[in-house]
Design a protein around this motif. Structure first.
Motif, PDB file in Angstrom:
ATOM      1  N   LEU A 105     -40.419 -59.888 -35.336  1.00 15.03           N
ATOM      2  CA  LEU A 105     -40.826 -60.589 -34.116  1.00 15.03           C
ATOM      3  C   LEU A 105     -42.341 -60.683 -34.012  1.00 15.03           C
ATOM      4  CD1 LEU A 105     -38.342 -59.070 -31.501  1.00 15.03           C
ATOM      5  CD2 LEU A 105     -38.457 -61.469 -32.196  1.00 15.03           C
ATOM      6  N   ASN A 106     -43.006 -59.593 -34.322  1.00 16.83           N
ATOM      7  CA  ASN A 106     -44.458 -59.570 -34.203  1.00 16.83           C
ATOM      8  C   ASN A 106     -45.116 -60.495 -35.221  1.00 16.83           C
ATOM      9  OD1 ASN A 106     -46.852 -58.464 -32.967  1.00 16.83           O
ATOM     10  ND2 ASN A 106     -47.191 -57.338 -34.866  1.00 16.83           N
ATOM     11  N   LYS A 107     -44.594 -60.492 -36.454  1.00 16.89           N
ATOM     12  CA  LYS A 107     -45.186 -61.309 -37.509  1.00 16.89           C
ATOM     13  C   LYS A 107     -44.977 -62.799 -37.255  1.00 16.89           C
ATOM     14  CE  LYS A 107     -45.168 -62.009 -42.533  1.00 16.89           C
ATOM     15  NZ  LYS A 107     -44.591 -61.557 -43.833  1.00 16.89           N
ATOM     16  N   LYS A 108     -43.757 -63.181 -36.853  1.00 19.27           N
ATOM     17  CA  LYS A 108     -43.450 -64.608 -36.719  1.00 19.27           C
ATOM     18  C   LYS A 108     -43.792 -65.182 -35.349  1.00 19.27           C
ATOM     19  CE  LYS A 108     -39.929 -68.032 -37.809  1.00 19.27           C
ATOM     20  NZ  LYS A 108     -38.597 -68.269 -38.420  1.00 19.27           N
ATOM     21  N   TYR A 109     -43.671 -64.364 -34.305  1.00 18.56           N
ATOM     22  CA  TYR A 109     -43.819 -64.901 -32.952  1.00 18.56           C
ATOM     23  C   TYR A 109     -44.876 -64.190 -32.114  1.00 18.56           C
ATOM     24  CZ  TYR A 109     -39.252 -66.876 -34.162  1.00 18.56           C
ATOM     25  OH  TYR A 109     -38.217 -67.541 -34.778  1.00 18.56           O
ATOM     26  N   GLY A 110     -45.658 -63.314 -32.718  1.00 16.04           N
ATOM     27  CA  GLY A 110     -46.608 -62.512 -31.952  1.00 16.04           C
ATOM     28  C   GLY A 110     -47.613 -63.312 -31.154  1.00 16.04           C
ATOM     29  N   ASP A 111     -47.951 -64.534 -31.603  1.00 14.32           N
ATOM     30  CA  ASP A 111     -48.953 -65.348 -30.912  1.00 14.32           C
ATOM     31  C   ASP A 111     -48.377 -66.128 -29.730  1.00 14.32           C
ATOM     32  OD1 ASP A 111     -51.019 -64.544 -32.520  1.00 14.32           O
ATOM     33  OD2 ASP A 111     -50.818 -66.214 -33.926  1.00 14.32           O
ATOM     34  N   LEU A 112     -47.057 -66.054 -29.520  1.00 14.76           N
ATOM     35  CA  LEU A 112     -46.447 -66.797 -28.417  1.00 14.76           C
ATOM     36  C   LEU A 112     -46.749 -66.142 -27.075  1.00 14.76           C
ATOM     37  CD1 LEU A 112     -42.886 -67.646 -29.790  1.00 14.76           C
ATOM     38  CD2 LEU A 112     -44.926 -69.088 -29.799  1.00 14.76           C
ATOM     39  N   ASP A 113     -46.946 -66.967 -26.056  1.00 14.23           N
ATOM     40  CA  ASP A 113     -47.067 -66.472 -24.683  1.00 14.23           C
ATOM     41  C   ASP A 113     -45.669 -66.276 -24.106  1.00 14.23           C
ATOM     42  OD1 ASP A 113     -49.902 -66.396 -24.237  1.00 14.23           O
ATOM     43  OD2 ASP A 113     -49.863 -68.594 -24.270  1.00 14.23           O
ATOM     44  N   ILE A 114     -45.454 -65.096 -23.530  1.00 12.51           N
ATOM     45  CA  ILE A 114     -44.166 -64.802 -22.885  1.00 12.51           C
ATOM     46  C   ILE A 114     -44.447 -64.227 -21.497  1.00 12.51           C
ATOM     47  CG2 ILE A 114     -42.733 -64.594 -24.937  1.00 12.51           C
ATOM     48  CD1 ILE A 114     -44.176 -61.479 -23.350  1.00 12.51           C
ATOM     49  N   ASN A 318     -45.474 -74.020 -25.532  1.00 10.71           N
ATOM     50  CA  ASN A 318     -46.898 -73.647 -25.459  1.00 10.71           C
ATOM     51  C   ASN A 318     -47.201 -72.750 -24.257  1.00 10.71           C
ATOM     52  OD1 ASN A 318     -47.462 -75.228 -27.747  1.00 10.71           O
ATOM     53  ND2 ASN A 318     -47.732 -77.061 -26.496  1.00 10.71           N
ATOM     54  N   GLY A 319     -46.273 -71.842 -23.976  1.00 11.47           N
ATOM     55  CA  GLY A 319     -46.488 -70.889 -22.889  1.00 11.47           C
ATOM     56  C   GLY A 319     -46.208 -71.422 -21.511  1.00 11.47           C
ATOM     57  N   ASN A 320     -45.629 -72.618 -21.406  1.00  8.76           N
ATOM     58  CA  ASN A 320     -45.358 -73.222 -20.111  1.00  8.76           C
ATOM     59  C   ASN A 320     -43.892 -73.622 -19.988  1.00  8.76           C
ATOM     60  OD1 ASN A 320     -48.162 -73.171 -19.508  1.00  8.76           O
ATOM     61  ND2 ASN A 320     -48.415 -75.050 -20.709  1.00  8.76           N
ATOM     62  N   LYS A 321     -43.318 -73.388 -18.827  1.00 10.73           N
ATOM     63  CA  LYS A 321     -41.965 -73.851 -18.538  1.00 10.73           C
ATOM     64  C   LYS A 321     -42.038 -75.285 -18.038  1.00 10.73           C
ATOM     65  CE  LYS A 321     -37.890 -72.768 -15.761  1.00 10.73           C
ATOM     66  NZ  LYS A 321     -37.277 -71.796 -14.811  1.00 10.73           N
ATOM     67  N   VAL A 322     -41.383 -76.192 -18.759  1.00 10.96           N
ATOM     68  CA  VAL A 322     -41.475 -77.625 -18.449  1.00 10.96           C
ATOM     69  C   VAL A 322     -40.100 -78.262 -18.570  1.00 10.96           C
ATOM     70  CG1 VAL A 322     -43.863 -77.815 -19.251  1.00 10.96           C
ATOM     71  CG2 VAL A 322     -41.977 -78.195 -20.862  1.00 10.96           C
ATOM     72  N   LEU A 323     -39.965 -79.448 -17.988  1.00 16.96           N
ATOM     73  CA  LEU A 323     -38.753 -80.223 -18.198  1.00 16.96           C
ATOM     74  C   LEU A 323     -38.638 -80.596 -19.672  1.00 16.96           C
ATOM     75  CD1 LEU A 323     -38.731 -82.688 -15.144  1.00 16.96           C
ATOM     76  CD2 LEU A 323     -37.212 -80.721 -15.526  1.00 16.96           C
ATOM     77  N   SER A 324     -37.441 -80.494 -20.209  1.00 16.41           N
ATOM     78  CA  SER A 324     -37.248 -80.824 -21.623  1.00 16.41           C
ATOM     79  C   SER A 324     -37.561 -82.287 -21.904  1.00 16.41           C
ATOM     80  CB  SER A 324     -35.803 -80.507 -22.044  1.00 16.41           C
ATOM     81  OG  SER A 324     -35.563 -79.124 -21.955  1.00 16.41           O
ATOM     82  N   ASN A 325     -37.146 -83.162 -20.985  1.00 18.19           N
ATOM     83  CA  ASN A 325     -37.505 -84.572 -21.126  1.00 18.19           C
ATOM     84  C   ASN A 325     -38.659 -84.863 -20.170  1.00 18.19           C
ATOM     85  OD1 ASN A 325     -35.826 -84.084 -18.978  1.00 18.19           O
ATOM     86  ND2 ASN A 325     -34.676 -85.981 -19.134  1.00 18.19           N
TER      87      ASN A 325
END
Length: 418
Positions: A105-114, A318-325
């Motif tokens: 998780l850290n190697k592949k997704y560590g840069d993601l904002d959660i 990109n760290g934001n919750k948005v509408l899919s469309n």
């Protein structure tokens, strides 16, 4: 002691060089359901004890093989009956890739904002955004749990379960959520307006489920009027039985979930969750609808469907919750309004406002939700009937869609652990 030694000791104990907190207990051997013990004469059973100590459970949640969507609807969803599907998610790639430790998780997704929440303080501060790498470095020591819409990058390693792969269920998927903690978390007793399927990818979770008919025993507070979700304001770790005596007469059911197990919690069903050990799980939420249409399930070949192939109302990009469309059309907006209706006969302005505010939260220049609702429903109306939603003029829908398509970053609302 020499000055040089003191300086070295000070550097060593500086927070950025060492972890000052103790590692959280990772044991998963808690007794559940808990024993009910009498304290003394005149003291109610379970007084100032966690929920579940006040009376024995009435039943264990039913268990079944993972069904097709038509079977799922007929046997469980239509009647609002919870059910556990044992080992139904054991082939999900995330179990193997994420389950052992945090390195992958850290190697592949560590840069993601959660989004991270302080345990038991979700209603005080709300979730805070941070890098996944920071969370993974410290969550075994800090009083944190991860609670976020699944980042788009991670959806390819999760799957859409067989019971949701076609029909009305798939057409009205709302959101997929990711949960992670070091264990020792206990949610509030709460309920949702949407159905949800919760699958454990690592660790253990204990569920207490209570039928919606018993809401009055638990001092339930709706998140806001007409929204369809809420929680109890009680302290679930120290239940005051003198203040809430009806709990001793309230039936409840239970289940313990381990890696690969899933549980269906119907919309409106009260539930509390406790987690143990390094715990990772995912939840899929979908909107209840008054009619079930399974025509696209005819001759369906069920198999592996990555979550990345499913379309939800909400995404996390990109760290934001948005509408899919993000660029809504008249038809896609109508679809969202139908999702908001759920089983209700009409759409209230309050429920529309929650949706609208979430979409437009970072836009500084937009009309108020009430004004936009007037465009849809007409002046001075608080409610649109289901028939009116289904028949809104396409030109009006397109005008509202253009307003909504200017959305920016969305503030996340606090999550109760599922």
């Amino acid at each position: 002691m020499h000055l040089k030694s003191l300086v070295l000791l000070a550097l060593f104990f500086e927070p950025r060089f060492c972890q000052m907190n103790f590692m959280k207990d990772q044991s998963m051997d808690a007794v559940f359901p808990p024993p009910v013990r009498k304290i003394s004469t005149g003291i109610p059973d379970g007084h100032l004890r966690p929920l579940g100590h006040q009376r024995k459970p009435d039943t264990k949640v039913d268990e079944a093989e993972m069904p097709t969507p038509p079977e799922f609807y007929e046997k469980f969803v239509h009647g609002g009956n919870p059910v556990v599907f044992r080992k139904s998610a054991e082939d999900v790639p995330a179990i193997k890739l994420w389950g052992k430790d945090d390195k992958y998780l850290n190697k592949k997704y560590g840069d993601l904002d959660i989004l991270v929440t302080v345990k038991k303080e979700v209603q005080k501060t709300g979730p805070q955004k941070m890098k996944l790498s920071k969370f993974l470095k410290e969550y075994l020591y800090e009083n944190w749990y991860l609670s976020t819409t699944v980042p788009q990058e991670m959806t390819s390693e999760l799957q859409l379960p067989k019971c949701l792969q076609c029909s009305t269920f798939r057409r009205y998927l709302v959101e997929a959520e990711l949960w992670m903690s070091s264990g020792g978390t206990a949610s509030m007793l709460h309920y949702h307006g949407n159905h949800n399927l919760h699958c454990v990818l690592s660790g253990r979770k204990d569920f207490i489920l209570i039928h919606p008919d018993y809401k009055d025993a638990f001092d339930i507070q709706e998140k806001s009027p007409h929204i369809g979700s809420g929680h109890s304001v009680m302290d679930m770790d120290m239940v005051n039985m003198f203040k809430y005596p009806d709990i001793s007469k309230t039936p409840w059911s239970y289940s313990t979930l381990k890696t690969g197990d899933c549980i269906f919690v119907p919309a409106g069903y009260l539930h509390q969750v406790r987690s143990y050990g390094r715990s990772i799980s995912s939840t899929i939420l979908w909107a209840p609808t008054p009619r079930f249409d399974a025509r696209d399930c005819v001759n369906m070949k069920y198999g592996v469907v990555p979550m990345s192939d499913a379309t939800f109302v909400w995404s996390y990009i990109n760290g934001n919750k948005v509408l899919s469309n993000a660029k809504l059309s008249a038809d896609s907006l109508r679809h969202h309004l139908i999702s908001l209706l759920r089983m209700d006969a009409g759409l209230h302005v309050d429920r529309f406002q929650q949706f609208y505010d979430q979409v437009m939260s970072e836009s500084d220049d937009h009309p108020e939700a009430e004004e936009v609702f007037k465009m849809l429903a007409g002046d001075d109306r608080q409610l649109m009937t289901r028939e009116e939603v289904l028949n809104i003029n396409k030109g009006i829908l397109q005008a509202v869609a253009r307003t909504l398509s200017g959305q920016g970053e969305s503030h996340e609302h606090s999550h109760d652990e599922l």
